[in-house]
Scaffold this motif. Structure first.
Motif, PDB file in Angstrom:
ATOM      1  N   ASP A  41      -0.136   5.678  -5.717  1.00  6.54           N
ATOM      2  CA  ASP A  41      -1.502   5.159  -5.772  1.00  6.54           C
ATOM      3  C   ASP A  41      -1.438   3.642  -5.610  1.00  6.54           C
ATOM      4  O   ASP A  41      -0.737   2.965  -6.365  1.00  6.54           O
ATOM      5  N   ASP A  42      -2.155   3.111  -4.609  1.00  7.13           N
ATOM      6  CA  ASP A  42      -2.191   1.662  -4.415  1.00  7.13           C
ATOM      7  C   ASP A  42      -3.498   1.036  -4.897  1.00  7.13           C
ATOM      8  O   ASP A  42      -3.811  -0.105  -4.601  1.00  7.13           O
ATOM      9  N   GLY A  43      -4.291   1.813  -5.629  1.00 11.69           N
ATOM     10  CA  GLY A  43      -5.567   1.323  -6.120  1.00 11.69           C
ATOM     11  C   GLY A  43      -6.727   1.691  -5.217  1.00 11.69           C
ATOM     12  O   GLY A  43      -7.882   1.613  -5.613  1.00 11.69           O
ATOM     13  N   ILE A  44      -6.412   2.088  -3.990  1.00 14.84           N
ATOM     14  CA  ILE A  44      -7.437   2.516  -3.031  1.00 14.84           C
ATOM     15  C   ILE A  44      -7.144   3.922  -2.548  1.00 14.84           C
ATOM     16  O   ILE A  44      -8.004   4.798  -2.570  1.00 14.84           O
ATOM     17  N   ASN A  45      -5.917   4.145  -2.125  1.00 19.86           N
ATOM     18  CA  ASN A  45      -5.512   5.451  -1.589  1.00 19.86           C
ATOM     19  C   ASN A  45      -4.423   6.067  -2.446  1.00 19.86           C
ATOM     20  O   ASN A  45      -3.655   5.357  -3.096  1.00 19.86           O
ATOM     21  N   GLU A  73      -5.628  -1.735 -12.056  1.00 12.36           N
ATOM     22  CA  GLU A  73      -6.794  -2.001 -11.196  1.00 12.36           C
ATOM     23  C   GLU A  73      -7.170  -3.481 -11.215  1.00 12.36           C
ATOM     24  O   GLU A  73      -7.439  -4.056 -10.169  1.00 12.36           O
ATOM     25  N   ARG A  78      -6.569  -6.321  -7.812  1.00 12.58           N
ATOM     26  CA  ARG A  78      -7.836  -6.547  -7.088  1.00 12.58           C
ATOM     27  C   ARG A  78      -7.758  -7.819  -6.304  1.00 12.58           C
ATOM     28  O   ARG A  78      -7.169  -8.778  -6.623  1.00 12.58           O
ATOM     29  N   THR A  82       0.857  -1.176   0.000  1.00 14.70           N
ATOM     30  CA  THR A  82       0.000   0.000   0.000  1.00 14.70           C
ATOM     31  C   THR A  82       0.900   1.236   0.000  1.00 14.70           C
ATOM     32  O   THR A  82       2.122   1.129   0.159  1.00 14.70           O
TER      33      THR A  82
END
Length: 135
Positions: A74-78, A131, A135, A4
């Motif tokens: 960017d970790d895909g969430i934050n 993305e 996932r 993350t």
């Protein structure tokens, strides 16, 4: 385990201070990985963006050896933005983190230490693929 943005960190580079000028050293265990490639970005227009990818396996360490620039992580969430502007501090980016570099100051130079040689298969260059991959 997926990395993350919290796994991205600014690290101090050992510095030898001298009245004639400072000397920064990267050797031994300065970095948490052995590097196999070093490259640098320069003469980047202030309105240009670099990066725009993630790595499946490679880790990188970025240093603003001159001037400044921003790194959007960017970790895909934050997401978070880190400004690099000191040649004795660098940003460790582990695997699986999307990065975009921008807002380069005039004369900025970004040096990158990478844990492996260039392998196109290690790059994720489309955000939609990033993305899906993470996932």
């Amino acid at each position: 385990m997926k990395n993350t943005i919290d796994n991205c960190q600014v690290l101090d580079i050992p510095k030898i201070a001298d009245h004639r000028g400072n000397l920064a050293v990267i050797e031994g265990d300065t970095l948490p990985f052995d590097f196999k490639r070093v490259y640098y970005l320069y003469d980047v227009p202030s309105d240009a963006h670099r990066g725009g990818h993630a790595h499946k396996e490679q880790q990188e360490f970025l240093i603003a050896v001159s001037g400044s620039f921003e790194v959007i992580l960017d970790d895909g969430i934050n997401k978070k933005t880190v400004t690099l502007n000191k040649p004795n501090k660098g940003l460790l980016i582990p695997t699986g983190i999307w990065r975009e570099l921008g807002n380069f100051s005039s004369g900025a130079i970004c040096v990158v230490f990478s844990s492996d040689v260039f392998l196109e298969s290690d790059y994720i260059r489309e955000y939609s693929e990033f993305e899906k991959f993470y996932r």
